[in-house]
Design a protein around this motif. Sequence first.
Motif, PDB file in Angstrom:
ATOM      1  N   GLU A 173       4.541  32.519   2.091  1.00  0.00           N
ATOM      2  CA  GLU A 173       4.361  33.970   2.105  1.00  0.00           C
ATOM      3  C   GLU A 173       2.947  34.371   2.506  1.00  0.00           C
ATOM      4  O   GLU A 173       2.599  35.541   2.456  1.00  0.00           O
ATOM      5  N   GLY A 174       2.137  33.395   2.859  1.00  0.00           N
ATOM      6  CA  GLY A 174       0.776  33.690   3.269  1.00  0.00           C
ATOM      7  C   GLY A 174      -0.190  33.895   2.132  1.00  0.00           C
ATOM      8  O   GLY A 174      -1.279  34.436   2.318  1.00  0.00           O
ATOM      9  N   ARG A 175       0.187  33.458   0.920  1.00  0.00           N
ATOM     10  CA  ARG A 175      -0.690  33.577  -0.237  1.00  0.00           C
ATOM     11  C   ARG A 175      -1.270  32.210  -0.595  1.00  0.00           C
ATOM     12  O   ARG A 175      -0.619  31.191  -0.354  1.00  0.00           O
ATOM     13  N   PRO A 176      -2.470  32.189  -1.188  1.00  0.00           N
ATOM     14  CA  PRO A 176      -3.070  30.897  -1.564  1.00  0.00           C
ATOM     15  C   PRO A 176      -2.142  30.091  -2.466  1.00  0.00           C
ATOM     16  O   PRO A 176      -1.511  30.629  -3.374  1.00  0.00           O
ATOM     17  N   SER A 177      -2.078  28.795  -2.213  1.00  0.00           N
ATOM     18  CA  SER A 177      -1.182  27.910  -2.955  1.00  0.00           C
ATOM     19  C   SER A 177      -1.866  27.230  -4.134  1.00  0.00           C
ATOM     20  O   SER A 177      -1.209  26.543  -4.919  1.00  0.00           O
ATOM     21  N   GLY A 178      -3.182  27.395  -4.252  1.00  0.00           N
ATOM     22  CA  GLY A 178      -3.931  26.707  -5.305  1.00  0.00           C
ATOM     23  C   GLY A 178      -4.560  25.412  -4.825  1.00  0.00           C
ATOM     24  O   GLY A 178      -5.182  24.696  -5.605  1.00  0.00           O
ATOM     25  N   GLU A 179      -4.400  25.101  -3.528  1.00  0.00           N
ATOM     26  CA  GLU A 179      -4.990  23.890  -2.963  1.00  0.00           C
ATOM     27  C   GLU A 179      -5.912  24.253  -1.805  1.00  0.00           C
ATOM     28  O   GLU A 179      -5.780  25.300  -1.184  1.00  0.00           O
TER      29      GLU A 179
END
Length: 259
Positions: free
Chosen positions: A206-212
């Motif tokens: 979705e184009g949001r940061p994944s935490g990595e």
Amino acid sequence: MSARGKYMDRGDGREFGAKRQRLIDPDQSFYGGPLGGDLMYNASYSYMSQPPPFPVVRLRGLPFDCTENDVADFFHGLDIVDILFVHKNGRFSGKAFCVLGFPLQVDYALQRNRQNMGRRYIEVFRSKKQEYYQAVADEVAELRGGSPKRTVSQPRSYDEGKEEAAHTGVLRLRGLPFSAGKDDILEFFKDFEISEDCIHIALNSEGRPSGEAFVEFTDAEQSKAAMVKDRMTLGSRYIELFPSSLDEKKQLCSLENVE
């Protein structure tokens, strides 16, 4: 823990900077989100001269292999500011706190009560700022060994695997706050020579940061030295570091899902 000026009490009861570094643009309204009615909701509290309630919910019954992405998917459509997994004696308890972007979104989150995440149904409860802050303090104490009854231990193979891995000058970061940006990572590695161009934050579908994220250092010796930051905190989130490579970065981060 960084004490940079942009992380401060915003005067609305949300002292995010005191615990977790969050990238909230001071020029934008914290309540100017996509859900209609939030501005009116905020205005009504301003009119009564009362701070709006802290937008946090508590989850119970999460799968023990649950990730932050799983929680974000569970609350699809809501603005996730922070997810805090609760541990007990070094093990995930199946409980978590989720801080949302706006008070009105708590009601939307409660509508997910007893809906499924995989085969597990998840209970969602209204919570309070004090409960969330206490949980943050407990997690930090556990990670730092601040309580004799709450310790976190990793199998020897966990650390030995990292020590034996070959360094190529690239580190992979895991466990980043969803709203952490490149300047936060620069601050995290402030003792090492890296630039914004060397930081690649992975995004989900979705184009949001994944935490990595991936960070390229000047050479293998620098990336090896930077492993001293493994499991240190960014805000109150502890960050895991892994030796990586440009090939792994290319495999996991295409041009469409990295910034």
